[in-house]
Design an enzyme around this catalytic site. Sequence first.
Site, PDB file in Angstrom:
ATOM      1  N   SER A 251       0.868  -1.184  -0.164  1.00 54.97           N
ATOM      2  CA  SER A 251      -0.070  -0.021   0.018  1.00 54.97           C
ATOM      3  C   SER A 251       0.954   1.196   0.063  1.00 54.97           C
ATOM      4  O   SER A 251       1.863   1.194   0.371  1.00 54.97           O
ATOM      5  CB  SER A 251      -0.994  -0.034   1.319  1.00 54.97           C
ATOM      6  OG  SER A 251      -0.068   0.455   2.366  1.00 54.97           O
ATOM      7  N   LYS A 252       0.277   2.328  -0.541  1.00 55.84           N
ATOM      8  CA  LYS A 252       1.082   3.816  -0.590  1.00 55.84           C
ATOM      9  C   LYS A 252       1.247   4.043   0.840  1.00 55.84           C
ATOM     10  O   LYS A 252       2.409   4.565   1.149  1.00 55.84           O
ATOM     11  CB  LYS A 252       0.102   4.787  -1.243  1.00 55.84           C
ATOM     12  CG  LYS A 252      -0.100   4.355  -2.736  1.00 55.84           C
ATOM     13  CD  LYS A 252      -1.180   5.443  -3.417  1.00 55.84           C
ATOM     14  CE  LYS A 252      -1.621   5.220  -4.811  1.00 55.84           C
ATOM     15  NZ  LYS A 252      -2.376   6.285  -5.117  1.00 55.84           N
ATOM     16  N   ARG A 253       0.167   4.063   1.763  1.00 53.23           N
ATOM     17  CA  ARG A 253       0.199   4.584   2.915  1.00 53.23           C
ATOM     18  C   ARG A 253       1.416   3.881   3.857  1.00 53.23           C
ATOM     19  O   ARG A 253       2.086   4.325   4.488  1.00 53.23           O
ATOM     20  CB  ARG A 253      -0.951   4.337   3.897  1.00 53.23           C
ATOM     21  CG  ARG A 253      -0.950   4.803   5.029  1.00 53.23           C
ATOM     22  CD  ARG A 253      -2.492   4.710   5.776  1.00 53.23           C
ATOM     23  NE  ARG A 253      -2.965   3.357   5.797  1.00 53.23           N
ATOM     24  CZ  ARG A 253      -2.393   2.623   6.938  1.00 53.23           C
ATOM     25  NH1 ARG A 253      -1.672   2.837   7.795  1.00 53.23           N
ATOM     26  NH2 ARG A 253      -2.860   1.287   6.814  1.00 53.23           N
TER      27      ARG A 253
END
Length: 515
Positions: A251-253
């Site tokens: 994920s980006k986060r």
Amino acid sequence: MIRVRFAPSPTGYLHIGAARTALFNWLYARKIGGTFLLRIEDTDLQRSTDESTRSIIEGLHWLGLDYDEELVFQSANADKHRAAALRLIEAGKAYRDFTPKAERADANVKQEIAERARAASHTGTDHRSNPFRDLSSQESESRAAAGEPFAVRLKVAREGLSSFVDAVYGAQERDYAEIEDLVLLRSDGHPLYNLSVVCDDIEMRITDVIRGQDHLTNTHKQILIYEALNASVPRFAHLPLILAPGGKKLSKRIHGEIVSLTTYRDAGFLPAAVCNFLALLGWSPAGVQFAATSTPGNEEVPVDPRVGELMSLREMIDNFSLERIHRNPAIFNFDANNPKRWTDDKLLWMNAHYIRTLPHEELLPLVRAELEASRLWREEYAGDRRDWFARAVDLIRERFYTLKDFSGQGRAYFGDEFEFDEAAVKKNLQKEPRLKELLPVLAARIDQTEPFTQETCEASLRACAEETGVKAGLFINAARTALTGQAVGPSMFEVFDLVGRDASARRLREAVRLI
């Protein structure tokens, strides 16, 4: 005709997982002569940005994934989505929910729905208990006309099953009793995701929806909307998750720039290598088994027996099928704390292979762009020294992993300002103090070599070693570090020939200061 779409949200850079989704849609369309469309789902006005939209379009262009027809922006269709919801009210398939906003937490409808669904699964709550579900049309119209705010909900049947056959995960069923009456419009008139997606797919005449597994649970809800709108339900194929080491979803986060396609473009990866790598995150051609990979089903299609892990886009197109997509999650291996393993080893290996084997007409322009960005490019490399430039690239690319290596490890071939590897200096220059006197002697011999070729350079070096009573290997290793700053590389005599007489002699003399 088969029509598929890639529908990213422009709320950040193009994610590796999203790029794989785009690739699979593109491969499927190109394989069967279908149409590949691009839709920007920009209805989250607070988080959507023009910069992210540009990043998505540029990323697809960089990968070579061309889309057909005009680009669609979901926000431009909001009025159509609202109109569809109102038509469902008129048809008795949806209703106005006048529950006060404060009670409904309208700002976070999705979270509230999920929480209520979880609670209902344990308590047996009746999802059809909304007091406004069976409100007469006359009263509903009257309250709306009076300006009372309302959301719009789909009327889900009390009994029955939602079912579909996913092209990857097979038969899927869900009891209507587990599905809440879906919110289609918020009280501010904003259409929600499921309604917008279905309306746009209907208008774009999408026949096959290929997307990530995290959308699998949405599919039952969307099918209900298709049916309510009397529209054909497309075929669905959900792609396995991509997991990071440790089992968490990529994920980006959590994982930051490591999952950004831009990171790989800017780090000197080739689009062909990235496409090749992405294709194998959850798919393999028939007849080919990869290490640590399982392939479902027994479907076999004719396949070129030479096809393996290394495939061109053309080979991927020829061999792609939804039936060969895996159900198990794919693993993207990397170690954020290890600079040498900052990304997946297989991707690095593939990129190195492409750099070694790419034809000149494809590789040389890429190397030129890298040298230009690093201010190492000379116009003579495209003119009188065109052949020299091609020969230099051929010689040094064998050990390189990315295009950045040409301006990094290969910097000494294109300019006099380059860094010396500390370990190489210690091993090849400082370990033998006599080199302080010997290197100028070797420099003089190299400077007098005529004609200046690989063969004559080798003869001069070996003769100098014999005359000074040292092994030729001492001079070879010292010269490599003096001329390139590195401990390893191509044949030293080819390096002499490539760097040239003057630069070779000068660098040998200047290396004395490092001893």
